[in-house]
Design an enzyme around this catalytic site. Sequence first.
Site: not given
Ligand SMILES: Cc1cc2nc3c(=O)[nH]c(=O)nc-3n(C[C@H](O)[C@H](O)[C@H](O)COP(=O)(O)O)c2cc1C
Length: 351
Positions: A110, A132, A158, A223, A247
Amino acid sequence: MLAPVEPANVFEYEAAAAELLDPAAYGYFAGGAGDELTLRDNVEAFRRLQLRPRVLAGVGDPSTAVTVLGAELALPVLVAPVAYQRVAHPDGEVAMARAAATAGTAICLSTLATSTPEDVAATGATRWFQLYVFRDPGLNAELVARARDAGFTALVVTVDTPVLGRRERDVRSGFTVAQHIEIPALGRGGITPAQALELISPSLTWRDLEEFAATAGLPVIAKGVLTAEDALLAVEHGAAGLVVSNHGGRQLDGVSATIDALPEVADAVAGRIEVLLDGGIRRGADVVKALALGARAVLAGRAPLWGLAVDGEDGARRVLELLRAEVQMALQLTGVRTPDGLTPAHVQRRR
Ligand SMILES: Cc1cc2nc3c(=O)[nH]c(=O)nc-3n(C[C@H](O)[C@H](O)[C@H](O)COP(=O)(O)O)c2cc1C
């Protein structure tokens, strides 16, 4: 005293992590936007689908290996970008990257990681960088160059976060990344998710994505695509791939589960770029359903994160290995020798 029992599946890892983590941190990792309809539906939608197994197919010991953007991975599950991993465990993204490397898969780091790209590179893991796009173009150029120099092999832009979804668990808890946990891209800690997101551009367009694709020197993956219309635009604007993602239910509440959006996106793309999916992956059978409906591989966010929270590198590795073993068994029992033998005919909607 009884020996501590190893969690047997991802749900049990989550329960163990919930016990261990500070409640505000657990709420940040587990929660979603609004009523959390989409958060729940990501998981439930997989249960509305059933597998259609073929028997006597003589599959033997199926391979779980897949090729994603030219890299061979031992399992079709990559580690999704998840911010602030040192909040879950002091070893953070470095431990996650080591776990990914041992399991034979890739990590997507990330922008809001709490480890540097260089430290993650030193683990030797196959690595992608999630961007981002900041309001400050200089910072974007710096982050992309740094990732490229550190051997990251894809730029995952993203596209679903022009503003931060309203996550009511965080509003109530006041979750803040501790002061001592530095986010290298921001050069500081002591920040809330909403404050960090204020630095992100709210007005990104497909033209910007095309610009990254032309200048980054890395394949660009969009994404956060959920519709055929946007999938066509991703193809048109030079993306090498896209991730069907909402997300993890943390942005617009009320959108479809990702597995329900996958067929229209895969149809629209028609094999021209690579289609990945994330959201709700908790079981190997979920992975198999996504591959059958057109994903080349999936990303898992929370699943390996719960492993990290429970036992650092070892916990994250065990979750990835558990998923690999579940995928292999699901392939075996579906009667398929390799992931690319899966087709939409292996899945049906529950009657
Ligand atoms: C705690 C948390 C932080 C996340 N941070 C980011 C991030 O910094 N950048 C991003 O593109 N997606 C972020 N996501 C989304 C994840 O990349 C992903 O799309 C998502 O967790 C998929 O769902 P799942 O947790 O059910 O596997 C985050 C998700 C969670 C749960």
